[in-house]
Scaffold this active site. Structure first.
Site, PDB file in Angstrom:
ATOM      1  N   SER A 164      58.434  69.997  27.946  1.00  0.00           N
ATOM      2  CA  SER A 164      58.201  71.412  28.226  1.00  0.00           C
ATOM      3  C   SER A 164      57.547  71.688  29.570  1.00  0.00           C
ATOM      4  CB  SER A 164      57.353  72.016  27.115  1.00  0.00           C
ATOM      5  OG  SER A 164      56.093  71.385  27.086  1.00  0.00           O
TER       6      SER A 164
ATOM      7  N   HIS B 119      62.338  72.768  22.483  1.00  0.00           N
ATOM      8  CA  HIS B 119      62.815  73.498  23.676  1.00  0.00           C
ATOM      9  C   HIS B 119      64.321  73.331  23.885  1.00  0.00           C
ATOM     10  CE1 HIS B 119      59.220  75.166  25.563  1.00  0.00           C
ATOM     11  NE2 HIS B 119      58.565  74.105  25.112  1.00  0.00           N
TER      12      HIS B 119
ATOM     13  N   LYS C 128      61.036  79.637  19.043  1.00  0.00           N
ATOM     14  CA  LYS C 128      61.470  79.732  20.442  1.00  0.00           C
ATOM     15  C   LYS C 128      62.840  80.415  20.480  1.00  0.00           C
ATOM     16  CE  LYS C 128      58.309  76.356  22.290  1.00  0.00           C
ATOM     17  NZ  LYS C 128      57.803  75.119  21.693  1.00  0.00           N
TER      18      LYS C 128
HETATM   19  C1  LIG Z   1      56.523  74.710  20.997  1.00  0.00           C
HETATM   20  C2  LIG Z   1      56.580  73.312  20.547  1.00  0.00           C
HETATM   21  C3  LIG Z   1      56.060  72.929  19.307  1.00  0.00           C
HETATM   22  C4  LIG Z   1      55.287  73.873  18.427  1.00  0.00           C
HETATM   23  O1  LIG Z   1      56.113  74.807  17.837  1.00  0.00           O
HETATM   24  P1  LIG Z   1      55.512  75.792  16.732  1.00  0.00           P
HETATM   25  O2  LIG Z   1      56.638  76.104  15.830  1.00  0.00           O
HETATM   26  O3  LIG Z   1      55.017  76.993  17.488  1.00  0.00           O
HETATM   27  O4  LIG Z   1      54.412  75.069  16.053  1.00  0.00           O
HETATM   28  C5  LIG Z   1      56.237  71.624  18.894  1.00  0.00           C
HETATM   29  N1  LIG Z   1      56.863  70.727  19.673  1.00  0.00           N
HETATM   30  C6  LIG Z   1      57.355  71.050  20.887  1.00  0.00           C
HETATM   31  C7  LIG Z   1      58.060  70.018  21.704  1.00  0.00           C
HETATM   32  C8  LIG Z   1      57.219  72.353  21.368  1.00  0.00           C
HETATM   33  O5  LIG Z   1      57.688  72.665  22.567  1.00  0.00           O
END
Ligand SMILES: *Cc1c(COP(=O)(O)O)cnc(C)c1O
Length: 401
Positions: free
Chosen positions: A189, A217, A248
């Site tokens: 990310s 992502h 996301k």
């Molecule tokens: C955003 C993200 C998470 C966390 O996601 P949530 O559903 O908000 O807990 C976990 N792993 C990665 C790689 C992320 O980018």
């Protein structure tokens, strides 16, 4: 008042230090849905280049309507954990759709990807197992490994970011382990880089290891149909375990899942503690997420728009004189050096109507502070042109270009 004053004072002292170190986080208040432009802090319309709303589904009609319908059909919530009476038909429908979408036999949802990762790693690990993690993996994977280690006495190691020689070396050192598990993000990310999944799968085959990929992502982003890192590399169905978020690209509400074989999903159902002792995803959230999956399946052109937008912005910002990290994802970080510089740039961009977050140490290595641009399919070319103009203006003032 009888609250413990020295406890509060201790916290306040730490918070003051965060301000001195310029890493104190200001929360921006939004007064409209996530979209290309948002109402923020009473400023009128702000162009947002800092959201994980990759496909623009946060305010998509069918996603909102499905959520409302889910609320009407199933009520506010589950009032219970899954195995007692907290599994609704919408959960099963969503889990079937998610499994189909990422190319797995089955999936199980959690209230977040954080929970899914902790649920997976800490549940799967047994004494004698070895888990190796990419150095740039998400915090939830790192914490999930700490938990796994504390609970099961497995052993763990970290391999240098995307360094396949180091991965091989770490696996070789753990040759005697009962099982060896390789854990990687699909897209990293902070860099926007894609994991070398075909190489990782090859190494896993040679060493009889297990591969787990967090596609948070990448889901809705990578591959022609948005099915993630495996689709991007043409290896759908070859990854042992895929975890991802519903927070996301897939509507942006909340929730996460673990996908894999039927056995993986059932094992999580039986054993995973966040599953056994914490409520299921609210049905309205499940309904919105299901609508989001269906939307992506029916509109692969949205994924293509995202890809084209990211390419367009990457080229335009490079032409403007910036040097973004190389890559092909909608995460386009621009390295500016010191944390203070990244924060100043972000503040100045906001004054010019563009919201992009600056990230400094310790989220990224010292001296590599950055503003991280994230492109969405909901951006128009005008939006992207406007953003580039603001970057040029601010970058010029700061002497970055
Ligand atoms: C955003 C993200 C998470 C966390 O996601 P949530 O559903 O908000 O807990 C976990 N792993 C990665 C790689 C992320 O980018």
């Amino acid at each position: 008042m009888t609250i413990n004053k020295s406890f509060t004072k201790g916290l306040e002292a730490t918070i003051e230090q965060l301000k001195v170190d310029k890493v104190y986080k200001r929360l921006n208040h939004l007064d409209s849905p996530q979209a290309a432009r948002v109402k923020m802090e009473g400023r009128g319309e702000i162009l947002i280049l800092s959201s994980n709303n990759y496909l623009g589904l946060c305010d998509e009609r069918s996603v909102i309507e499905a959520g409302i319908d889910g609320l009407r059909r199933f009520g506010a919530g589950t009032a219970s954990v899954r195995f007692i009476c907290g599994t609704f038909t919408i959960h099963r429908e969503l889990e079937e759709a998610l499994a189909r979408f990422v190319g797995a036999e089955a999936s199980l949802t959690f209230v977040s990807a954080w929970n899914a990762n902790e649920g997976f790693t800490a549940t799967i690990a047994q004494e004698g197992d070895f888990i190796v993690s990419d150095a740039l993996n998400h915090a939830s994977i790192i914490d999930s490994m700490r938990l796994a280690k504390a609970i099961s006495k497995c052993t763990t190691a970290v391999f240098k970011h995307s360094d396949m020689d180091d991965l091989r070396a770490k696996l070789a050192e753990a040759k005697g382990a009962k099982r060896r598990i390789i854990w990687t993000d699909g897209i990293f990310s902070m860099e926007g880089a894609i994991a070398k999944l075909p190489d990782i799968l090859q190494i896993a085959r040679e060493t009889d290891s297990i591969v787990a990929v967090d596609d948070s992502h990448s889901t809705g982003v990578l591959g022609k149909m948005g099915r993630g890192t495996a689709e991007h590399f043409g290896v759908l169905g070859e990854v042992d375990v895929i975890t991802s978020t519903l927070g996301k690209a897939l509507g942006g509400a909340a929730g996460g899942f673990v996908a894999g074989s039927d056995a993986v999903a059932d094992y999580m159902t039986q054993r995973s503690r966040p599953q056994l002792f914490s409520n299921a995803l609210p049905p309205t959230v499940a309904a919105s997420a299901l609508a989001a999956v269906r939307f992506v399946e029916q509109h692969p052109e949205r994924v293509e728009t995202l890809r084209q937008n990211a390419l367009y912005f990457r080229n335009a910002i490079t032409e403007a004189g910036f040097k973004p990290l190389a890559g092909e994802t909608p995460i386009i970080p621009i390295i500016v050096g010191e944390t203070a510089a990244a924060i100043q740039m972000s503040d100045m961009l906001l004054e010019n109507g563009v919201f992009v977050t600056g990230f400094g140490f310790p989220v990224v290595p010292q001296g590599q502070a950055r503003v991280r641009c994230q492109i969405s399919a909901s951006h128009t070319r005008d939006d992207l042109d406007e953003a580039v103009r603001a970057f040029k203006k601010v970058g010029g003032k700061l002497g970055i270009i």
